[in-house]
Design a protein around this motif. Structure first.
Motif, mmCIF file in Angstrom:
data_model
loop_
_atom_site.group_PDB
_atom_site.id
_atom_site.type_symbol
_atom_site.label_atom_id
_atom_site.label_comp_id
_atom_site.label_asym_id
_atom_site.label_seq_id
_atom_site.Cartn_x
_atom_site.Cartn_y
_atom_site.Cartn_z
ATOM 1 N N HIS A 12 -1.789 72.087 47.192
ATOM 2 C CA HIS A 12 -1.971 73.101 46.149
ATOM 3 C C HIS A 12 -0.631 73.767 45.832
ATOM 4 O O HIS A 12 -0.271 73.939 44.659
ATOM 5 C CB HIS A 12 -2.997 74.143 46.600
ATOM 6 C CG HIS A 12 -3.143 75.273 45.636
ATOM 7 N ND1 HIS A 12 -3.783 75.134 44.427
ATOM 8 C CD2 HIS A 12 -2.694 76.550 45.687
ATOM 9 C CE1 HIS A 12 -3.731 76.285 43.782
ATOM 10 N NE2 HIS A 12 -3.081 77.154 44.522
ATOM 11 N N LEU A 13 0.123 74.114 46.866
ATOM 12 C CA LEU A 13 1.422 74.747 46.665
ATOM 13 C C LEU A 13 2.419 73.812 45.988
ATOM 14 O O LEU A 13 3.356 74.264 45.328
ATOM 15 C CB LEU A 13 1.995 75.227 47.998
ATOM 16 C CG LEU A 13 1.245 76.398 48.645
ATOM 17 C CD1 LEU A 13 1.793 76.656 50.039
ATOM 18 C CD2 LEU A 13 1.349 77.648 47.781
ATOM 19 N N LYS A 14 2.218 72.505 46.151
ATOM 20 C CA LYS A 14 3.135 71.516 45.554
ATOM 21 C C LYS A 14 2.702 71.083 44.157
ATOM 22 O O LYS A 14 3.351 70.235 43.551
ATOM 23 C CB LYS A 14 3.252 70.305 46.474
ATOM 24 C CG LYS A 14 3.947 70.654 47.778
ATOM 25 C CD LYS A 14 3.967 69.480 48.722
ATOM 26 C CE LYS A 14 4.597 69.899 50.044
ATOM 27 N NZ LYS A 14 4.479 68.889 51.055
ATOM 28 N N GLY A 15 1.577 71.640 43.647
ATOM 29 C CA GLY A 15 1.210 71.383 42.260
ATOM 30 C C GLY A 15 -0.025 70.529 42.030
ATOM 31 O O GLY A 15 -0.160 69.930 40.967
ATOM 32 N N SER A 16 -0.937 70.473 42.987
ATOM 33 C CA SER A 16 -2.108 69.600 42.805
ATOM 34 C C SER A 16 -2.934 69.991 41.582
ATOM 35 O O SER A 16 -3.478 69.118 40.904
ATOM 36 C CB SER A 16 -2.983 69.564 44.059
ATOM 37 O OG SER A 16 -3.515 70.836 44.356
#
Length: 80
Positions: A12-16
């Motif tokens: 999520h933090l990486k852009g999912s």
């Protein structure tokens, strides 16, 4: 074809979320809603690699910037 995108905290933090939105857009653009099942998944155990995505049984690592290229090469390539 089944596509699962990790929505765990690391991905999520990486852009999912951006990856999912882009995939939804591309699936609609190519009118593939009846051929592709897109869903979220919890941790796939590959947190260090980026946004994890499972295409059928193969795991890939994406970022929002590489999603379109992945779709073109892997998804459309397999459906072609």
């Amino acid at each position: 074809m089944v596509i699962q995108v990790c929505i765990g905290s690391s991905c999520h933090l990486k852009g999912s979320r951006s990856v999912i939105l882009k995939l939804q857009e591309l699936i609609q653009k190519h009118q593939l809603e009846d051929k592709i099942s897109l869903s979220g998944s919890f941790c796939m155990g590959q947190c260090q690699k980026g946004v994890c995505l499972k295409l059928d049984e193969e795991i890939f690592s994406l970022s929002p910037d590489t999603t379109a290229e992945f779709f073109q090469n892997e998804v459309l390539g397999r459906l072609g």
